[in-house]
Design an enzyme around this catalytic site. Sequence first.
Site, mmCIF file in Angstrom:
data_model
loop_
_atom_site.group_PDB
_atom_site.id
_atom_site.type_symbol
_atom_site.label_atom_id
_atom_site.label_comp_id
_atom_site.label_asym_id
_atom_site.label_seq_id
_atom_site.Cartn_x
_atom_site.Cartn_y
_atom_site.Cartn_z
ATOM 1 C CE LYS A 1 -3.926 2.116 2.474
ATOM 2 N NZ LYS A 1 -4.852 2.026 3.622
ATOM 3 C CB SER B 1 -8.097 4.083 2.436
ATOM 4 O OG SER B 1 -7.323 3.448 3.445
ATOM 5 C CB SER C 1 -8.707 1.404 5.475
ATOM 6 O OG SER C 1 -9.367 2.604 5.184
HETATM 7 N N1 GLN Z 1 -13.412 4.993 5.685
HETATM 8 C C1 GLN Z 1 -12.832 5.449 6.899
HETATM 9 C C2 GLN Z 1 -12.380 6.882 6.751
HETATM 10 O O1 GLN Z 1 -12.546 7.398 5.700
HETATM 11 C C3 GLN Z 1 -11.720 4.558 7.338
HETATM 12 C C4 GLN Z 1 -10.458 4.814 6.630
HETATM 13 C C5 GLN Z 1 -9.333 3.989 7.132
HETATM 14 O O2 GLN Z 1 -9.539 3.011 7.859
HETATM 15 N N2 GLN Z 1 -8.127 4.399 6.773
HETATM 16 O O3 GLN Z 1 -11.848 7.454 7.643
#
Ligand code: GLN
Length: 498
Positions: free
Chosen positions: A79, A164, A188
Amino acid sequence: MTDLTDLGVRAIRDGVRDGSFSATEIATAFNAQVAGARVLNAFLVETPDHALAAARAADDARAAGEEPRPLAGVPIGMKDLFCTRGVVSTAGSHILEGFVPQYESTVSQKLWDAGAGMLGKLNMDQFAMGSSNETSAFGNVISPWKRSDGGPGSNWAPLAPGGSSGGSSAAIAARLCPAATGTDTGGSIRQPAAFTGISGIKPTYGRCSRWGVVAFASSLDQAGPMARDVRDCAIMLEAMAGFDARDATSLQLDVPRWEAGLNAGLKGRRIGIPREYRVDDMPAEIDALWQRGIDWLKDAGAEIVEVSLPHTKYALPAYYIIAPAEASSNLARYDGVRYGLRDPPEGANLQDMYAATRAAGFGPEVKRRILIGTYVLSAGFYDAYFTQASKVRALIARDFDEAWKSCDLLLTPTAPSAAFALGEKSADPIAMYLNDVFTVPSSLAGLPAMSVPGGLDAAGLPLGLQVIGRALDEQGVLDACLAIEERAGFTARPQAWW
Ligand code: GLN
């Protein structure tokens, strides 16, 4: 012989060890898959030479009769939130475009030390803020999955891979890599895993070092693996986890041997079903999936008990105060001075340069979070928002502590729906945030949680089940997910159209 790119982590590791194929053959096959799937936009940078160099080292070590390293010959995706020495690392943001770290994150270094090679850097929501990959500054990832019913609206509407870690999920589902790293602040790892029919585990907060991982919300950020099955996640997590003196929140504990400890027999284990997770408007298919999960765990010998997590409904609002607050502080470092973009207007003073750089460098969702975060931390509002949210967070953690008195693990759906179409929710931040309703509470409490595929919906799209465990009980989480995996018999994969 099966296509080499159909093999998972364990099959590759074992096959390289016993000489069924060489690590170089594996790396070559995956490099070709990555290069042939650019339309998915899963990789921001391809690093075929890194994968080949690690593969050659694995092959040479085997030829020399050396003891094989745990991931020798396994190529993975990284990632883009992880800093990788000498390889552009952008966190999906224009403000870090072209940034080449001089150092390696602890987690990626551990993976290289274990013998893995890197196929490339994976696309993601900008600074890991998002649930669909649409906030990436470099274009969204397209899920390899397609709805079989043509909806909504148009035939073959391109779907979100989740976020994400959507580059990671899409790449694994499309067989571009056998495994990848993800990070999870509020879901995410788990939500993109659920959307693409793969597995992913967020370990206990502190298991994996955050050093060298671009910070979003430091009290929540946790790295973890994503892969096609539970065992592969266990193998990856063993390589990624471990104490690191450079992360003050890193746990000073030995890394358990999760793979060796895997046991899908759940006799004597009590699985809690949290009443409050039956949210309004939950699709009947998600409810049915949850019930199937309950039946599978019973079949594995577990006892099912109903539990209550009374503060669940406050988790999402608390998260969307705490995470932006920490982000607004963490992202203050992108000032155009030390690294990344610098965009000074003609004749600008320092203040103008900061403002112009940040205006040009951050995307709209990141700006929204910085604004919310700065607001909730400002004098006069701090107690009303940030202190209040921190108290709610403590209550949520306490709910889990209470639940552990009557159960060992919790079973819930991972997300309230299957993958949605790209563009379907991007105009409405609240609709997007609601995706995290089942994943955020365990993040706030720092608990290990995993998503495993549970089946397909009527449109032929994957649905995920989530298992949450006590702090440090990754083994229990992995075991319950293995029990589900063995019974779900999930073999569906996206038909290649790319
Ligand atoms: N969707 C969540 C956010 O936008 C979680 C994102 C994440 O876990 N990095 O904050």
